[in-house]
Design a protein around this motif. Sequence first.
Motif, PDB file in Angstrom:
ATOM      1  N   UNK A  39       0.831  -1.206   0.000  1.00 28.02           N
ATOM      2  CA  UNK A  39       0.000   0.000   0.000  1.00 28.02           C
ATOM      3  C   UNK A  39       0.859   1.247   0.000  1.00 28.02           C
ATOM      4  N   UNK A  40       0.664   2.117  -0.969  1.00 25.48           N
ATOM      5  CA  UNK A  40       1.385   3.380  -1.015  1.00 25.48           C
ATOM      6  C   UNK A  40       0.713   4.396  -0.101  1.00 25.48           C
TER       7      UNK A  40
ATOM      8  N   UNK B 248       3.505   2.248   5.715  1.00 21.00           N
ATOM      9  CA  UNK B 248       3.121   1.855   4.351  1.00 21.00           C
ATOM     10  C   UNK B 248       4.333   1.947   3.448  1.00 21.00           C
ATOM     11  N   UNK B 249       4.257   1.278   2.315  1.00 24.16           N
ATOM     12  CA  UNK B 249       5.382   1.221   1.385  1.00 24.16           C
ATOM     13  C   UNK B 249       5.601   2.572   0.736  1.00 24.16           C
ATOM     14  N   UNK B 250       6.853   2.955   0.575  1.00 21.24           N
ATOM     15  CA  UNK B 250       7.180   4.169  -0.177  1.00 21.24           C
ATOM     16  C   UNK B 250       7.445   3.864  -1.638  1.00 21.24           C
ATOM     17  N   UNK B 251       7.393   2.581  -1.993  1.00 22.17           N
ATOM     18  CA  UNK B 251       7.646   2.166  -3.384  1.00 22.17           C
ATOM     19  C   UNK B 251       6.339   1.779  -4.038  1.00 22.17           C
ATOM     20  N   UNK B 252       6.237   1.955  -5.359  1.00 22.33           N
ATOM     21  CA  UNK B 252       5.019   1.538  -6.055  1.00 22.33           C
ATOM     22  C   UNK B 252       4.737   0.055  -5.857  1.00 22.33           C
ATOM     23  N   UNK B 253       3.469  -0.284  -5.639  1.00 25.68           N
ATOM     24  CA  UNK B 253       3.107  -1.685  -5.499  1.00 25.68           C
ATOM     25  C   UNK B 253       3.324  -2.428  -6.796  1.00 25.68           C
ATOM     26  N   UNK B 254       3.779  -3.664  -6.716  1.00 24.72           N
ATOM     27  CA  UNK B 254       4.035  -4.470  -7.917  1.00 24.72           C
ATOM     28  C   UNK B 254       2.890  -5.435  -8.169  1.00 24.72           C
TER      29      UNK B 254
END
Length: 208
Positions: free
Chosen positions: A87-88, A202-208
């Motif tokens: 999740x971004x 939450x993730x700082x990277x785009x979800x794959x």
Amino acid sequence: MKRFFEHPMTLWPSMRNRLHIYALPAPDLRSALEERQRVLEAFDYCSIQPAEYLHATVQQFAVTSDEVSPEELDAFTARLKSLAAETKPFNVELGEPEADDYSLGVRGTITPPWAKLTAAVRDAAADTINKSQPLPEAPFNPHLTLGYALAEGSTELIQQASDQLRARALPPLTINEVHVIAVHQDVNRGAFTWDTTSRFPLSESPAK
């Protein structure tokens, strides 16, 4: 005339260590909300939620921290870690305070990222910590409550005082982490507090 109900907090289930998922305001938003809370100092029938405990509820659960087994909590935590990694961070734009029969608070709109987050949290809990009881409903929308009704009184007067406040626009609620929190309800004080948290960035990277 619309009025607060008598002690509406007593209408809700008593809470001691009730598990919730919260999103917490950043310092700039908390400061702006504190500024808007000052109007409540003139109304003894509405509490002022302690600023350090301002929050947006992502989901409440039907269980307390004492009722969840270590295995269930571990399973829930694993699901939350995976969810957070996928999740971004996102923002929720907030309106100005609104008074209703129970509280004064600020509301945001339900956006796809918010809806996806709440649905995923509900699914994770239903499979792990909240299997034995019906899951409470999701929040009606993103919101942060500034104060809760303690007794009968006019919502119109509170709304007028809030509307007359000249304050800078509210910054958005930034959802960049969520917290598992054991919540305590103080009916007489008209406040919710907590003393335990587990944080999931939450993730700082785009979800794959």
